[in-house]
Design a protein around this motif. Structure first.
Motif, PDB file in Angstrom:
ATOM      1  N   GLY A 135     -13.401   4.775 -12.226  1.00 45.29           N
ATOM      2  CA  GLY A 135     -13.844   5.671 -11.162  1.00 45.29           C
ATOM      3  C   GLY A 135     -15.100   6.430 -11.542  1.00 45.29           C
ATOM      4  N   LYS A 136     -15.150   6.883 -12.790  1.00 41.16           N
ATOM      5  CA  LYS A 136     -16.336   7.593 -13.275  1.00 41.16           C
ATOM      6  C   LYS A 136     -17.548   6.661 -13.274  1.00 41.16           C
ATOM      7  N   SER A 137     -17.367   5.441 -13.748  1.00 45.84           N
ATOM      8  CA  SER A 137     -18.458   4.465 -13.767  1.00 45.84           C
ATOM      9  C   SER A 137     -18.930   4.139 -12.347  1.00 45.84           C
ATOM     10  N   LEU A 138     -17.992   3.997 -11.437  1.00 47.22           N
ATOM     11  CA  LEU A 138     -18.350   3.716 -10.049  1.00 47.22           C
ATOM     12  C   LEU A 138     -19.128   4.884  -9.442  1.00 47.22           C
ATOM     13  N   GLY A 139     -18.701   6.113  -9.724  1.00 50.17           N
ATOM     14  CA  GLY A 139     -19.408   7.292  -9.234  1.00 50.17           C
ATOM     15  C   GLY A 139     -20.821   7.378  -9.778  1.00 50.17           C
ATOM     16  N   GLU A 140     -20.997   7.093 -11.080  1.00 52.69           N
ATOM     17  CA  GLU A 140     -22.330   7.116 -11.676  1.00 52.69           C
ATOM     18  C   GLU A 140     -23.211   6.025 -11.078  1.00 52.69           C
ATOM     19  N   ALA A 141     -22.622   4.880 -10.779  1.00 48.44           N
ATOM     20  CA  ALA A 141     -23.390   3.795 -10.168  1.00 48.44           C
ATOM     21  C   ALA A 141     -23.857   4.173  -8.768  1.00 48.44           C
ATOM     22  N   VAL A 142     -22.984   4.817  -8.005  1.00 47.02           N
ATOM     23  CA  VAL A 142     -23.359   5.249  -6.652  1.00 47.02           C
ATOM     24  C   VAL A 142     -24.461   6.300  -6.721  1.00 47.02           C
ATOM     25  N   ILE A 143     -24.364   7.245  -7.656  1.00 50.37           N
ATOM     26  CA  ILE A 143     -25.404   8.269  -7.821  1.00 50.37           C
ATOM     27  C   ILE A 143     -26.720   7.623  -8.219  1.00 50.37           C
ATOM     28  N   GLY A 144     -26.683   6.665  -9.141  1.00 48.38           N
ATOM     29  CA  GLY A 144     -27.898   5.966  -9.545  1.00 48.38           C
ATOM     30  C   GLY A 144     -28.528   5.196  -8.398  1.00 48.38           C
ATOM     31  N   PHE A 145     -27.704   4.567  -7.594  1.00 49.60           N
ATOM     32  CA  PHE A 145     -28.209   3.835  -6.430  1.00 49.60           C
ATOM     33  C   PHE A 145     -28.857   4.793  -5.436  1.00 49.60           C
ATOM     34  N   ASP A 146     -28.225   5.944  -5.225  1.00 54.48           N
ATOM     35  CA  ASP A 146     -28.775   6.937  -4.315  1.00 54.48           C
ATOM     36  C   ASP A 146     -30.113   7.463  -4.828  1.00 54.48           C
ATOM     37  N   ARG A 147     -30.211   7.723  -6.136  1.00 49.21           N
ATOM     38  CA  ARG A 147     -31.484   8.182  -6.713  1.00 49.21           C
ATOM     39  C   ARG A 147     -32.558   7.116  -6.575  1.00 49.21           C
ATOM     40  N   ALA A 148     -32.195   5.861  -6.762  1.00 48.30           N
ATOM     41  CA  ALA A 148     -33.171   4.784  -6.619  1.00 48.30           C
ATOM     42  C   ALA A 148     -33.685   4.699  -5.184  1.00 48.30           C
ATOM     43  N   LEU A 149     -32.807   4.873  -4.218  1.00 44.82           N
ATOM     44  CA  LEU A 149     -33.239   4.872  -2.818  1.00 44.82           C
ATOM     45  C   LEU A 149     -34.143   6.057  -2.525  1.00 44.82           C
ATOM     46  N   THR A 150     -33.803   7.218  -3.058  1.00 40.67           N
ATOM     47  CA  THR A 150     -34.618   8.411  -2.849  1.00 40.67           C
ATOM     48  C   THR A 150     -35.984   8.244  -3.494  1.00 40.67           C
ATOM     49  N   ASP A 151     -36.017   7.700  -4.720  1.00 40.39           N
ATOM     50  CA  ASP A 151     -37.292   7.496  -5.412  1.00 40.39           C
ATOM     51  C   ASP A 151     -38.156   6.468  -4.720  1.00 40.39           C
ATOM     52  N   SER A 152     -37.545   5.497  -4.059  1.00 44.51           N
ATOM     53  CA  SER A 152     -38.328   4.457  -3.390  1.00 44.51           C
ATOM     54  C   SER A 152     -39.021   5.002  -2.149  1.00 44.51           C
ATOM     55  N   LYS A 153     -38.560   6.146  -1.639  1.00 51.09           N
ATOM     56  CA  LYS A 153     -39.189   6.747  -0.468  1.00 51.09           C
ATOM     57  C   LYS A 153     -40.376   7.621  -0.841  1.00 51.09           C
ATOM     58  N   LYS A 154     -40.535   7.944  -2.136  1.00 50.53           N
ATOM     59  CA  LYS A 154     -41.653   8.769  -2.592  1.00 50.53           C
ATOM     60  C   LYS A 154     -42.907   7.895  -2.713  1.00 50.53           C
ATOM     61  N   PRO A 155     -44.087   8.512  -2.611  1.00 55.35           N
ATOM     62  CA  PRO A 155     -45.303   7.722  -2.795  1.00 55.35           C
ATOM     63  C   PRO A 155     -45.377   7.187  -4.229  1.00 55.35           C
ATOM     64  N   PRO A 156     -45.893   5.994  -4.416  1.00 60.92           N
ATOM     65  CA  PRO A 156     -45.858   5.352  -5.734  1.00 60.92           C
ATOM     66  C   PRO A 156     -46.722   6.041  -6.787  1.00 60.92           C
ATOM     67  N   PHE A 157     -47.763   6.764  -6.389  1.00 57.62           N
ATOM     68  CA  PHE A 157     -48.660   7.354  -7.370  1.00 57.62           C
ATOM     69  C   PHE A 157     -48.617   8.871  -7.350  1.00 57.62           C
ATOM     70  N   GLY A 158     -47.482   9.439  -7.057  1.00 55.34           N
ATOM     71  CA  GLY A 158     -47.289  10.876  -7.128  1.00 55.34           C
ATOM     72  C   GLY A 158     -48.277  11.665  -6.300  1.00 55.34           C
ATOM     73  N   ASP A 159     -49.333  12.172  -6.933  1.00 55.79           N
ATOM     74  CA  ASP A 159     -50.278  13.030  -6.236  1.00 55.79           C
ATOM     75  C   ASP A 159     -51.493  12.261  -5.724  1.00 55.79           C
TER      76      ASP A 159
END
Length: 81
Positions: free
Chosen positions: A30-54
């Motif tokens: 369960g802990k591993s599954l939760g960490e995987a879901v959090i990592g997937f969510d962070r990856a989706l959030t990061d993919s929405k950011k511009p690729p070169f920051g500023d």
């Protein structure tokens, strides 16, 4: 409930899983599954950011005429360069 799988079937699956893996291993899974879901969510959030920051930050022009006076200003950085 889930396409023909009712409460009795889910209970049987849960009991068999506890018997096979044990309660400690299920907690780790369960802990591993939760960490995987959090990592997937962070990856989706990061993919929405511009690729070169500023890279989309506005340019600041100085009075001199050479191109080296152009400075990129980040809205996240406070203070002058």
């Amino acid at each position: 409930m889930f396409g023909g799988v009712g409460i009795p079937e889910l209970t049987a699956i849960f009991v068999i899983t506890v018997v096979v893996f044990g309660p400690r291993k299920i907690a780790e899974l369960g802990k591993s599954l939760g960490e995987a879901v959090i990592g997937f969510d962070r990856a989706l959030t990061d993919s929405k950011k511009p690729p070169f920051g500023d890279a989309a930050a506005p340019l600041e022009y100085n009075d001199s005429s050479d191109a080296s006076s152009i400075v990129r200003v980040s809205p996240l950085v406070s203070g002058k360069r």
